[in-house]
Write a protein that holds these residues in place. Structure first.
Motif, short mmCIF file in Angstrom:
data_model
loop_
_atom_site.label_atom_id
_atom_site.label_comp_id
_atom_site.label_asym_id
_atom_site.label_seq_id
_atom_site.Cartn_x
_atom_site.Cartn_y
_atom_site.Cartn_z
N GLU A 85 0.79 -1.05 0.06
CA GLU A 85 0.04 0.01 0.07
C GLU A 85 1.02 1.41 -0.02
O GLU A 85 0.42 2.28 -0.57
CB GLU A 85 -0.81 0.27 1.24
N GLN A 86 1.98 1.25 0.49
CA GLN A 86 2.96 2.19 0.63
C GLN A 86 4.01 2.12 -0.55
O GLN A 86 4.99 2.60 -0.35
CB GLN A 86 3.50 2.28 2.13
N GLY A 87 3.43 1.46 -1.26
CA GLY A 87 4.53 1.31 -2.55
C GLY A 87 4.35 2.03 -3.88
O GLY A 87 4.75 1.47 -5.03
N VAL A 88 3.39 2.75 -3.90
CA VAL A 88 2.79 3.66 -5.12
C VAL A 88 3.26 4.96 -5.06
O VAL A 88 3.43 5.45 -3.76
CB VAL A 88 1.63 3.45 -5.36
N PRO B 4 -4.38 2.28 -9.92
CA PRO B 4 -5.62 3.08 -10.88
C PRO B 4 -6.84 2.22 -10.73
O PRO B 4 -7.92 2.64 -10.56
CB PRO B 4 -5.20 2.90 -12.46
N GLN B 5 -6.76 0.69 -10.67
CA GLN B 5 -7.80 0.07 -10.49
C GLN B 5 -8.54 0.26 -9.28
O GLN B 5 -9.86 0.43 -8.98
CB GLN B 5 -7.58 -1.63 -10.57
N ARG B 6 -7.73 0.49 -8.08
CA ARG B 6 -8.51 0.71 -6.76
C ARG B 6 -9.11 2.14 -6.71
O ARG B 6 -9.92 2.35 -5.76
CB ARG B 6 -7.43 0.43 -5.74
N GLN B 7 -8.70 2.94 -7.50
CA GLN B 7 -9.41 4.34 -7.52
C GLN B 7 -10.50 4.41 -8.57
O GLN B 7 -11.30 5.42 -8.54
CB GLN B 7 -8.34 5.37 -8.03
N THR B 8 -10.81 3.33 -9.24
CA THR B 8 -11.79 3.72 -10.53
C THR B 8 -12.72 2.54 -10.50
O THR B 8 -13.30 1.93 -11.15
CB THR B 8 -11.11 3.72 -11.69
N LYS B 9 -12.74 1.98 -9.09
CA LYS B 9 -13.75 0.56 -9.04
C LYS B 9 -15.25 1.08 -9.19
O LYS B 9 -15.86 0.38 -10.16
CB LYS B 9 -13.86 0.12 -7.69
N HIS C 214 3.46 8.96 10.43
CA HIS C 214 1.99 8.73 10.02
C HIS C 214 1.00 10.24 10.24
O HIS C 214 1.19 10.58 11.31
CB HIS C 214 1.29 7.64 10.69
N ASN C 215 0.68 10.69 9.03
CA ASN C 215 -0.06 12.06 9.21
C ASN C 215 -1.38 11.71 9.50
O ASN C 215 -2.13 10.92 8.62
CB ASN C 215 -0.02 12.67 7.83
N VAL C 216 -1.90 11.90 10.63
CA VAL C 216 -3.25 11.35 11.28
C VAL C 216 -4.25 12.51 10.77
O VAL C 216 -3.91 13.66 11.28
CB VAL C 216 -3.21 11.22 12.83
N LYS C 217 -5.30 11.75 10.03
CA LYS C 217 -6.24 12.78 9.73
C LYS C 217 -7.56 12.41 10.53
O LYS C 217 -7.96 11.31 10.60
CB LYS C 217 -6.62 12.58 8.31
N ILE D 237 -8.55 7.21 -2.24
CA ILE D 237 -7.49 6.46 -1.49
C ILE D 237 -6.71 7.47 -0.59
O ILE D 237 -6.25 7.15 0.40
CB ILE D 237 -6.77 5.71 -2.69
N GLY D 238 -6.38 8.50 -1.20
CA GLY D 238 -5.66 9.37 -0.58
C GLY D 238 -5.91 9.81 0.86
O GLY D 238 -5.31 10.01 1.86
N THR D 239 -7.43 9.79 0.95
CA THR D 239 -7.78 10.08 2.44
C THR D 239 -8.20 8.76 3.02
O THR D 239 -7.98 9.00 4.39
CB THR D 239 -8.80 10.89 2.58
N SER D 240 -8.41 7.68 2.47
CA SER D 240 -8.99 6.51 3.28
C SER D 240 -7.76 5.75 3.70
O SER D 240 -7.88 4.86 4.70
CB SER D 240 -10.04 5.81 2.54
#
Lengths: 515, 438
Positions: A178-181, A278-283, A464-467, A440-443
């Motif tokens: 997940e942290q590899g993109v 991109p697949q995960r961002q355009t489901k 870890h930037n906590v939102k 995905i940037g926020t979730s």
């Protein structure tokens, strides 16, 4: 209905053969290209059995994949559910490659094969080829040869270094997938096999000849001047391109303990993660597009009298199952169904273009009543991802149809609060919140490499930037940090910093973790 | 026209390798889980339970994941019927009753469990335990085979022909194919001879004779075509090589059941032997187990009595050793049997007898035994005092002298069920430095 009355039918029974498949494909293609105006990669349709289907989607749906136990785990898991009847097999599988590969299962009826062809070979295929994310971030023509290289490379590593050693690296790399993109920076295109080979050779040569021991520049002296120290730190960060969001990339380039083959494996995992990003961002869009396309084409074929009523009923039944959206209080509720939402939104766009209400004219002045819904949809498919698509096109009519409502949930409150419902005051809030949930940037947790002193204790500092106060699940966080340490070789610490206040919410370090 | 490719004939099971890797990993995880369960004092259950299921924790794939129990989140959900803005809904247990599409798959993966049969549990449980030296003996000596009769076969060497079975087959075939019998032919020949002696001339007579001759001729031809014994009838005795276990072993279980052995001590000893018993039954097909229990007198008993009888009395430990010696002399000559013994006791003994035990071991038993394990069951409070010292009961002190002299003697103390398995491993684990019996 007698056979004589239906001379146009593409197929008569549920059995299929290659002739009917080809005839149906041609009829579908005609509508897809001429009527809907789709633009697709050349198609390659492969007939497989159900076992092969299980095989295929347990190795992340790719026809070629390196070996790893986690794919076996997925197989056993899927197989278990399938055999107990808890889950049906997917009817189709489609690969974002050029030519676009679609799997058809031999067990499907002819009506299903037609549906799958329209859905995957045209719907998904068009989306892959035209959506900007896929165009920018993936390289459809190179992926299969890259996977072929990856598979061979990893099995070569297994021969040379032993399966456990390779498995250990893969485990750690998978944990950081997940942290590899690269989320904001476009990754370099996959280069051809030869170029890669040259780059690898050069890298290995550099590794062999470079040694930190021969560094001849003297250290910058015992200067305790704080500004000097600060300057050094900022220089160091600059030279390492910090902060860096792509953890795998950072480890691959910077880790001092990894051997060249281990770096290459990290790179492989990273490239594959990037390919699926991109697949995960355009489901919602991707499935919505494919569903809309098959629905339109099938209805069109039926109107032309090319599909019998029986086959159409079967197709509609599958279609209805796919776009079924149970309410939040239904025991079957698994979350919002991307097929349902995507399909409904695209149908809604068609309606707004053709037959808008006064409300639609208020909300969508650009497209309401312009009539040309095909153009609008093609444009939306090409230029949006889920988040922006929903933000742009989710209409009040659809919010009412789905009876959407917004719930706020604070951890230390025993109650959830209904913030907005499907009424005049709630539309905007619901639309914004739903769009955000697809970003995905926020979730996904935002974790960045902050600092490391390569000449000092080499302690790797992550942040870890906590939102919104959403922390990390502790067990998996600690386990993942151990994987980071495994790849980094030295202690690693993670600090959770609140994005709004700048306050440090928690800190943990691998020094405190037991193994 | 698209490009159709039929992949159905491509090899299936592409993921077989992955599955094998996964199962190997899961197996290691299961082994660890079972060891943990045993440590937590559930040894007796190992035998009783039919199956265990456990979540596959060690085969999960960690990643940085948001904690659903922290912070503020916003969910958009479909299907509102009664809510208005501002309504407050009590949360259901954990997670707030909301989820995204990812939550569904995550939950089902957690339910992923393995069900193990008892056999599989035991396999995992005993996997890396061995009786000391047994394996070494097995590896050194080549396995011998004994030929054992195992039915019949249609091919073989002439010396192995089974006449009875062959003749039975031949008889059946002759009946089925209606081979003319000798009696039939003789009767016909007699008839012909009789007719030939009679005055000839009459046509009827000649016709009859001709008929008979033809019949005889056909019978004889038929007889030649259908042999008395045909190759298809022949059956040979079949022999099968049967491996002969040449490292036979006997395990002596000695237990003190005297009054000083309370419920707790007996329970611990029982558990130790149950484990041992399971281990032996599992690992070796051909192993004898002798149960000897003693008070002030010892006797060989069956397994059930050994574990469950309530007899009690004073304590003379040496009687058990003498009984063991007697049994060995009677039934288990040391040159044919590998002899193992495990003794459980609380160390209480009649005064003076401990020395006798030690000398029995020194002079007789240790020379015969492959391995002798002594387990002393002590009070939990005593662990701290005795744990590391040589002090203790008279039996313990006496046995210490044996311990120093014989490498195949092991002694240890246990106080609670959780001690048993580690001790068991220590006693019966592979010990490469152990010397073979001289």
């Amino acid at each position: 209905m007698s056979k004589g009355a239906a001379p146009n039918l593409l197929f008569h029974s549920s059995d299929w053969n290659f002739e009917t498949l080809a005839r149906t494909y041609d009829a579908i293609e005609e509508i897809a290209l001429d009527d809907l105006g789709l633009d697709v990669y050349p198609n390659q349709l492969e007939i497989i059995s159900s076992e092969q289907m299980l095989d295929a989607y347990s190795s992340v749906g790719m026809p070629l994949m390196y070996q790893h136990w986690s794919f076996g785990k997925r197989f056993v898991f899927e197989d278990h559910l399938y055999r107990r009847g808890r889950r049906g097999l997917a009817y189709e599988l489609v690969i974002n490659s050029n030519p676009c590969i679609t799997y058809l299962m031999e067990e499907n009826t002819m009506a299903m094969q037609a549906l799958v062809t329209a859905h995957a070979a045209f719907g998904h295929n068009h989306f892959f080829k035209n959506n900007y994310l896929f165009r920018q971030w993936t390289d459809a023509s190179a992926i299969l040869s890259y996977l072929d290289f990856a598979k061979k490379y990893i099995s070569k590593c297994e021969e040379r270094h032993g399966t456990p050693a390779v498995e250990a690296i893969l485990d750690s790399a998978h944990a950081l997938m997940e942290q590899g993109v690269f989320r904001y920076r476009r990754p370099p295109r996959l280069s051809t096999e030869k170029e890669q080979e040259r780059m690898r050779e050069r890298l290995e040569y550099e590794e062999q000849t470079y040694s930190d021991l021969w560094r001849t520049l003297p250290p910058s002296g015992e200067n305790n001047d704080p500004t000097q120290l600060e300057r050094e730190i900022s220089e160091r960060k600059k030279s390492l391109n910090l902060p860096e969001e792509n953890l795998l990339y950072f480890l691959e380039k910077t880790s001092l303990i990894l051997e060249p083959w281990q770096r290459e494996i990290l790179r492989i995992v990273r490239v594959i993660a990037q390919y699926f990003y991109p697949q995960r961002q355009t489901k919602v869009m991707n499935e919505g597009c494919a569903t809309f396309v098959h629905y339109t084409i099938m209805n069109n074929l039926f109107d032309q009298g090319k599909i019998s009523e029986g086959a159409m009923l079967e197709i509609l039944q599958s279609h209805t199952n796919v776009v079924f959206q149970p309410g939040f209080d239904d025991p079957r509720f698994p979350g919002i169904n991307p097929y349902a939402l995507g399909f409904a939104m695209m149908q809604d766009i068609e309606r707004i273009c053709v037959d808008p209400t006064a409300e639609d004219r208020d909300w969508f002045p650009e497209i309401a009543g312009i009539g040309n819904w095909r153009e609008t949809l093609l444009d939306a498919w090409a230029n949006h991802r889920d988040e922006s698509f929903i933000l742009q096109f989710l209409s009040p009519a659809l919010i009412r149809k789905f009876r959407l409502f917004l719930l706020t949930d604070e951890a230390d409150d025993n109650f959830c609060e209904v913030a907005s419902i499907h009424n005049e005051r709630g539309y905007e809030a619901i639309r914004t919140a739903l769009a955000r949930s697809y970003d995905i940037g926020t979730s996904q947790p935002d974790i960045q490499v902050m600092d490391v002193d390569l000449l000092g204790d080499r302690h790797l500092r992550l942040q870890h930037n906590v939102k919104d106060g959403v922390l990390l699940e502790e067990n998996s966080r600690d386990a993942t940090l151990r994987h980071v340490r495994h790849l980094w070789g030295y202690e690693v610490s993670l600090a959770g910093v609140d994005m709004e206040t700048g306050e440090t919410l928690y800190e943990c370090s691998t020094e405190e973790l037991s193994d | 026209m698209p490009n159709f490719i039929d992949r159905r004939l491509n090899p299936k099971d592409k993921s077989l390798g992955n599955r094998q890797r996964f199962l190997k990993r899961a197996r290691e995880e299961l082994k660890r889980t079972i060891k943990e369960r045993v440590k937590s004092g559930k040894i007796a259950d190992v035998d009783a339970e039919q199956s265990v299921s456990m979540p596959a924790r060690g085969v999960n794939e960690p990643a940085f994941q948001p904690d659903s129990n922290s912070g503020e989140r916003r969910h958009v959900l479909p299907g509102n019927r009664e809510f208005a803005a501002g309504d407050r809904i009590p949360k259901r247990g954990g997670g707030g009753g909301a989820g995204n599409a990812g939550a569904g798959t995550g939950q089902s993966e957690d339910e992923f469990q393995f069900a193990l049969s008892r056999e599989e549990v035991l396999d995992l449980f005993f996997e890396d335990l061995e009786l000391p030296d047994m394996v070494k003996l097995n590896l050194k000596e080549s396995v011998t085979f004994k030929r054992r009769r195992a039915g019949f076969t249609a091919s073989g060497s002439p010396t192995n022909i089974n006449v009875g079975r062959t003749m039975r087959n031949s008889y059946g075939r002759r009946i089925a194919l209606r081979r003319p019998s000798r009696r039939e032919i003789e009767a016909l020949a007699d008839e012909i001879a009789r007719l030939e002696t009679e005055p000839r001339g009459r046509i009827k007579h000649r016709q009859r004779l001709e008929e008979l001759r033809q019949k005889l001729d056909s019978l004889e031809r038929r007889r030649r075509r259908i042999p008395y014994v045909d190759p298809v009838d022949i059956r040979f005795n079949r022999f099968e090589p049967q491996p002969l276990p040449n490292a036979s072993a006997v395990m002596f279980c000695l237990m003190d059941v005297s009054a000083s052995m309370g419920e707790r001590e007996k329970d611990l000893a029982k558990r130790f032997f149950v484990l041992l018993h399971l281990f032996l039954k599992r690992r070796y097909e051909r192993i004898d187990i002798v149960f000897i229990r003693h008070t002030d007198e010892a006797g060989e008993v069956d397994e059930n009595t050994f574990f469950y009888s309530k007899q009690s009395g004073g304590t003379v430990v040496s009687t058990a050793l003498e009984e063991m010696l007697r049994v060995i002399r009677e039934r288990y000559p040391a040159h044919e049997w590998n002899i193992y013994a495990a003794q459980a006791s609380d160390g209480e003994n009649i005064s003076g007898d401990s020395e006798r035990c030690a000398s029995l071991l020194h002079d007789e038993l240790m020379g015969l035994c492959q391995y002798y394990a002594y387990v002393e069951i002590i009070d939990e409070r005593e662990t701290e005092i005795f744990g590391t010292t040589d002090n203790g009961t008279s039996l313990w002190r006496a046995y210490r002298t044996v311990d120093g002299e014989w490498p195949n003697f092991q002694m240890t103390r246990i106080a609670k069920p959780a001690d048993i398995y580690p001790v068991f491993r220590k006693l019966f684990g592979k010990q490469p430095e152990m010397q073979l019996r001289k």
